[in-house]
Design an enzyme around this catalytic site. Structure first.
Site, short mmCIF file in Angstrom:
data_model
loop_
_atom_site.label_atom_id
_atom_site.label_comp_id
_atom_site.label_asym_id
_atom_site.label_seq_id
_atom_site.Cartn_x
_atom_site.Cartn_y
_atom_site.Cartn_z
CB SER A 145 45.50 23.25 37.15
OG SER A 145 46.82 22.76 37.15
CG ASP A 193 50.04 37.69 30.95
OD1 ASP A 193 49.00 38.28 31.33
OD2 ASP A 193 50.83 37.14 31.74
CE LYS A 200 46.42 21.95 41.42
NZ LYS A 200 47.61 22.07 40.56
#
Length: 469
Positions: free
Chosen positions: A293, A304, A318
């Protein structure tokens, strides 16, 4: 003019037609809804009147609501007043219990992650363990909330849980003593010239603790600081705003995460503000199967943006957002309302974050091969190194008696420290190591952390040599 009037009339007819269709569809849906509610009422009355034991209306209604929510996905559920209060306490960073994050899998309670320095952690529970019994009572058939309620209890009371570890492992019993769990969500220390930051969960204290830890390391090392390790292993997640804030700590600009709900207009984007708190120093993020999460939001954003190297093993996967919706006078419901996406637009739901460098937990042993290996210095009559600059290096052979070089004798091989590989632990076992250990036992050597430290040392060495050219 007449043509315009006809066009307007036609448009009005289309709009009204759509409105009639909508009203008809809504009426049809309402009728079906009322029929289903009548079915629920019939079942409710029959259970209340004929069930073998007397049950209250409150029990039946709460069970029905919870059943509706848990049927949607593993993370939606109903929270009664007590559970809602417990959750609020937990997000503040202090709660009572065993110190274990769990989910439901195939009717059994599955350990997502034990929390550091808690009864579950000290008892050696590991991510992926399945809890099959609580005090001898089977977990199968219980909802997740019911199982969690049974694991809670007065501080100091004992609970015996039966664990199954691995596909072919035999179940074994572990006795735990419930305690007040105080979560210090951020811990830090210095590893040579590298700062180590560990976040165990994302609660209201996380960002404050992180900033304090970074400032302490910067003050301690000053210009010697070469980089940071951010350890998110076995971190089950927590508050979304804290995950965004932690990511922003290491980013200067760009998107951190976006959420997309059922309706496109309900999407939200979170962007970084100017200011990298560690001023562009190299960063390695450690993750594993217990990182879920909010941990995955941070790892995905830094990956990224190419701001950090992600190391370890695949994360939990998740990729959904739960909203806590208070129900006045009753409690609250936890409802999955959106999926979240990393800055590149990828959803990690069920997939997790793939590390840039995969490093599994491993045991490192030193192989003592030096005793059986001959070196140049061992050969009879070999030329001696008479360079004064090399006399104090480990392994340097002392000059023969009466040799022309009368410089201070170098340390003998027996007295000189052996050149240790970078992966050899040079300090006592780390009490903050994320691998659970039994009470009183030393923490095992952390191979994944050692690899991260080696990487940062290598980057710092390369940068220093490139700057010297």
């Amino acid at each position: 003019m007449r043509m315009m009037k006809r066009a307007v009339a036609a448009a009005a007819l289309v709009f009204l037609g759509a409105g009639v269709a909508t009203v008809t569809a809504q009426s049809s849906n309402s009728s079906e809804t009322y029929r289903q509610l009548n079915l629920f009422g019939d079942v409710f009355e029959r259970v209340r009147a004929e069930y073998v034991e007397k049950v209250t209306d409150e029990q039946l209604v709460e069970a029905a609501i919870n059943g509706m929510l848990t049927s949607l996905d593993p993370h939606s559920s109903y929270l009664n007043k007590k559970s809602f209060q417990d959750m609020q306490v937990q997000t503040r960073g202090e709660f009572g219990g065993l110190g274990i994050e769990v989910t439901m899998e195939n009717g059994l309670v599955k350990v997502v992650s034990p929390i550091d320095d808690t009864p579950a952690f000290r008892a050696g529970l590991q991510p992926g363990d399945l809890i099959v019994q609580l005090n001898g009572e089977a977990v199968m058939g219980l909802t997740l909330n019911e199982a969690v309620e049974k694991m809670r209890g007065p501080v100091g009371s004992d609970l015996k849980i039966t664990i199954r570890r691995g596909d072919a492992g035999e179940p074994f019993e572990v006795s735990l003593t419930r305690a007040v769990v105080k979560v210090q969500s951020v811990r830090s220390r210095v590893e040579g010239e590298i700062g180590y930051l560990r976040i165990t969960s994302f609660n209201e204290q996380t960002q404050v603790g992180l900033e304090k830890a970074i400032a302490g390391i910067q003050q301690q090392l000053g210009d010697k600081l070469k980089g940071f390790v951010l350890d998110l292993r076995n971190n089950p997640g927590g508050l979304l705003d804290q995950a965004v804030s932690v990511s922003d700590t290491f980013l200067d600009k760009g998107e951190i995460v976006s959420t997309r709900g059922r309706k496109s207009e309900e999407g939200t984007r979170f962007n970084a503000k100017p200011g990298d708190l560690i001023k562009g120093l190299p960063l390695v993020v450690l993750i594993n199967g217990g990182s879920a999460s909010a941990s995955e939001i941070v790892a995905g954003a830094l990956q990224d943006h190419k701001r950090a190297i992600i190391m370890g093993t695949q994360s939990f996967g998740k990729g959904s957002v739960q909203t806590i919706i208070p129900l006045p006078g009753h409690g609250a419901m936890r409802l999955t309302t959106a999926r979240y996406y990393t800055p590149s637009g990828r959803s990690i739901q069920q997939l997790g974050i793939t590390p840039d460098i995969e490093v599994h937990v491993a045991k490192v042993e030193d192989l003592d091969t030096a005793a059986g290996r001959r070196r140049e210095a061992d050969l009879k009559g070999s030329l001696r190194n008479t360079d004064p600059a090399n006399q104090n290096r480990p392994g340097a052979k002392p000059p023969a008696p009466g040799a022309a070089n009368s410089a201070a004798p170098a340390a003998t091989p027996a007295a000189a420290p052996a050149a240790a590989p970078a992966t050899t632990p040079a300090a006592p076992a780390d009490p903050d190591a994320p691998v659970p250990t039994t009470a009183g036992a030393p923490a095992p050597f952390d191979f994944q952390l050692a690899r991260a430290l080696d990487l940062l040392r290598g980057v710092a060495l390369f940068q220093s040599r490139a700057a010297a050219r």
